[in-house]
Design a protein around this motif. Structure first.
Motif, PDB file in Angstrom:
ATOM      1  N   MET A   1       0.821  17.324 -54.405  1.00  0.00           N
ATOM      2  CA  MET A   1       1.292  16.910 -53.115  1.00  0.00           C
ATOM      3  C   MET A   1       0.297  15.921 -52.521  1.00  0.00           C
ATOM      4  O   MET A   1      -0.897  16.129 -52.581  1.00  0.00           O
ATOM      5  N   TYR A   2       0.785  14.827 -51.938  1.00  0.00           N
ATOM      6  CA  TYR A   2      -0.083  13.793 -51.372  1.00  0.00           C
ATOM      7  C   TYR A   2      -0.040  13.852 -49.849  1.00  0.00           C
ATOM      8  O   TYR A   2       1.028  13.900 -49.256  1.00  0.00           O
ATOM      9  N   TYR A   3      -1.197  13.863 -49.220  1.00  0.00           N
ATOM     10  CA  TYR A   3      -1.297  13.822 -47.773  1.00  0.00           C
ATOM     11  C   TYR A   3      -1.917  12.500 -47.370  1.00  0.00           C
ATOM     12  O   TYR A   3      -2.904  12.064 -47.956  1.00  0.00           O
ATOM     13  N   SER A   4      -1.344  11.856 -46.364  1.00  0.00           N
ATOM     14  CA  SER A   4      -1.926  10.613 -45.883  1.00  0.00           C
ATOM     15  C   SER A   4      -3.188  10.946 -45.087  1.00  0.00           C
ATOM     16  O   SER A   4      -3.275  11.997 -44.459  1.00  0.00           O
ATOM     17  N   GLN A  15      -1.328  20.159 -32.003  1.00  0.00           N
ATOM     18  CA  GLN A  15      -0.857  21.522 -31.822  1.00  0.00           C
ATOM     19  C   GLN A  15      -1.106  22.300 -33.101  1.00  0.00           C
ATOM     20  O   GLN A  15      -0.580  21.972 -34.161  1.00  0.00           O
ATOM     21  N   CYS A  16      -1.918  23.340 -32.990  1.00  0.00           N
ATOM     22  CA  CYS A  16      -2.251  24.215 -34.119  1.00  0.00           C
ATOM     23  C   CYS A  16      -1.668  25.593 -33.814  1.00  0.00           C
ATOM     24  O   CYS A  16      -2.315  26.403 -33.147  1.00  0.00           O
ATOM     25  N   GLY A  17      -0.456  25.837 -34.252  1.00  0.00           N
ATOM     26  CA  GLY A  17       0.214  27.097 -33.930  1.00  0.00           C
ATOM     27  C   GLY A  17       0.539  27.144 -32.450  1.00  0.00           C
ATOM     28  O   GLY A  17       1.242  26.290 -31.929  1.00  0.00           O
ATOM     29  N   LYS A  18      -0.022  28.131 -31.730  1.00  0.00           N
ATOM     30  CA  LYS A  18       0.198  28.247 -30.287  1.00  0.00           C
ATOM     31  C   LYS A  18      -0.940  27.641 -29.484  1.00  0.00           C
ATOM     32  O   LYS A  18      -0.945  27.714 -28.262  1.00  0.00           O
ATOM     33  N   GLU A  19      -1.897  27.049 -30.155  1.00  0.00           N
ATOM     34  CA  GLU A  19      -3.069  26.480 -29.495  1.00  0.00           C
ATOM     35  C   GLU A  19      -2.999  24.951 -29.524  1.00  0.00           C
ATOM     36  O   GLU A  19      -2.488  24.361 -30.469  1.00  0.00           O
ATOM     37  N   LYS A  51     -17.042  16.600 -38.526  1.00  0.00           N
ATOM     38  CA  LYS A  51     -15.724  15.998 -38.735  1.00  0.00           C
ATOM     39  C   LYS A  51     -14.990  16.689 -39.888  1.00  0.00           C
ATOM     40  O   LYS A  51     -13.779  16.878 -39.844  1.00  0.00           O
ATOM     41  N   LYS A  52     -15.726  17.092 -40.888  1.00  0.00           N
ATOM     42  CA  LYS A  52     -15.127  17.778 -42.038  1.00  0.00           C
ATOM     43  C   LYS A  52     -14.500  19.103 -41.619  1.00  0.00           C
ATOM     44  O   LYS A  52     -13.361  19.408 -41.973  1.00  0.00           O
ATOM     45  N   ASP A  53     -15.223  19.898 -40.824  1.00  0.00           N
ATOM     46  CA  ASP A  53     -14.692  21.176 -40.361  1.00  0.00           C
ATOM     47  C   ASP A  53     -13.518  20.973 -39.398  1.00  0.00           C
ATOM     48  O   ASP A  53     -12.574  21.751 -39.385  1.00  0.00           O
ATOM     49  N   PHE A  54     -13.579  19.907 -38.586  1.00  0.00           N
ATOM     50  CA  PHE A  54     -12.489  19.632 -37.652  1.00  0.00           C
ATOM     51  C   PHE A  54     -11.213  19.278 -38.403  1.00  0.00           C
ATOM     52  O   PHE A  54     -10.124  19.724 -38.035  1.00  0.00           O
ATOM     53  N   CYS A  55     -11.320  18.505 -39.460  1.00  0.00           N
ATOM     54  CA  CYS A  55     -10.140  18.160 -40.259  1.00  0.00           C
ATOM     55  C   CYS A  55      -9.564  19.404 -40.939  1.00  0.00           C
ATOM     56  O   CYS A  55      -8.349  19.512 -41.091  1.00  0.00           O
ATOM     57  N   ARG A  56     -10.420  20.329 -41.332  1.00  0.00           N
ATOM     58  CA  ARG A  56      -9.933  21.596 -41.890  1.00  0.00           C
ATOM     59  C   ARG A  56      -9.191  22.396 -40.829  1.00  0.00           C
ATOM     60  O   ARG A  56      -8.190  23.050 -41.119  1.00  0.00           O
ATOM     61  N   LEU A  57      -9.684  22.352 -39.591  1.00  0.00           N
ATOM     62  CA  LEU A  57      -9.032  23.035 -38.483  1.00  0.00           C
ATOM     63  C   LEU A  57      -7.635  22.459 -38.232  1.00  0.00           C
ATOM     64  O   LEU A  57      -6.691  23.191 -37.935  1.00  0.00           O
ATOM     65  N   LEU A  58      -7.493  21.142 -38.391  1.00  0.00           N
ATOM     66  CA  LEU A  58      -6.221  20.480 -38.122  1.00  0.00           C
ATOM     67  C   LEU A  58      -5.239  20.525 -39.289  1.00  0.00           C
ATOM     68  O   LEU A  58      -4.129  20.023 -39.162  1.00  0.00           O
ATOM     69  N   LYS A  59      -5.632  21.096 -40.389  1.00  0.00           N
ATOM     70  CA  LYS A  59      -4.740  21.141 -41.545  1.00  0.00           C
ATOM     71  C   LYS A  59      -3.463  21.894 -41.183  1.00  0.00           C
ATOM     72  O   LYS A  59      -3.500  23.035 -40.749  1.00  0.00           O
ATOM     73  N   GLY A  60      -2.338  21.227 -41.311  1.00  0.00           N
ATOM     74  CA  GLY A  60      -1.055  21.803 -40.945  1.00  0.00           C
ATOM     75  C   GLY A  60      -0.707  21.664 -39.480  1.00  0.00           C
ATOM     76  O   GLY A  60       0.342  22.112 -39.041  1.00  0.00           O
ATOM     77  N   ALA A  61      -1.578  21.024 -38.692  1.00  0.00           N
ATOM     78  CA  ALA A  61      -1.317  20.839 -37.261  1.00  0.00           C
ATOM     79  C   ALA A  61      -0.400  19.647 -37.033  1.00  0.00           C
ATOM     80  O   ALA A  61      -0.255  18.782 -37.893  1.00  0.00           O
TER      81      ALA A  61
END
Length: 81
Positions: A1-4, A15-19, A51-61
């Protein structure tokens, strides 16, 4: 699977779930953000992370704002003829 690749910009709201997460400071290797349960961000908390941890936080957001701020025009509009 490719993510841009993500294009992070100051002022973006995700928006990450309800947050909701808003980027308040963006540096080369660090991100300052505010997370809250509503879009007014009145009950939110400021946090800093890499920035690396923030991008992990946004995964699927989901990105909620994509508009760029309006550019400042130093010249007044021309009068109507």
């Amino acid at each position: 699977m490719y993510y841009s690749p993500m294009k992070l910009q100051q002022g973006q709201v995700w928006q990450c779930g309800k947050e909701f997460v808003r980027i308040v400071h963006l540096a080369r290797l660090e991100v300052g953000y505010k997370s809250a349960t509503d879009l007014k961000f009145t009950d939110g908390t400021h946090q800093h992370t890499s920035k690396k941890d923030f991008c992990r936080l946004l995964k699927g957001a989901k990105l909620l704002t994509t508009s760029k701020p309006a550019k400042y025009s130093p010249l007044p509009p021309a009068p109507a003829a």
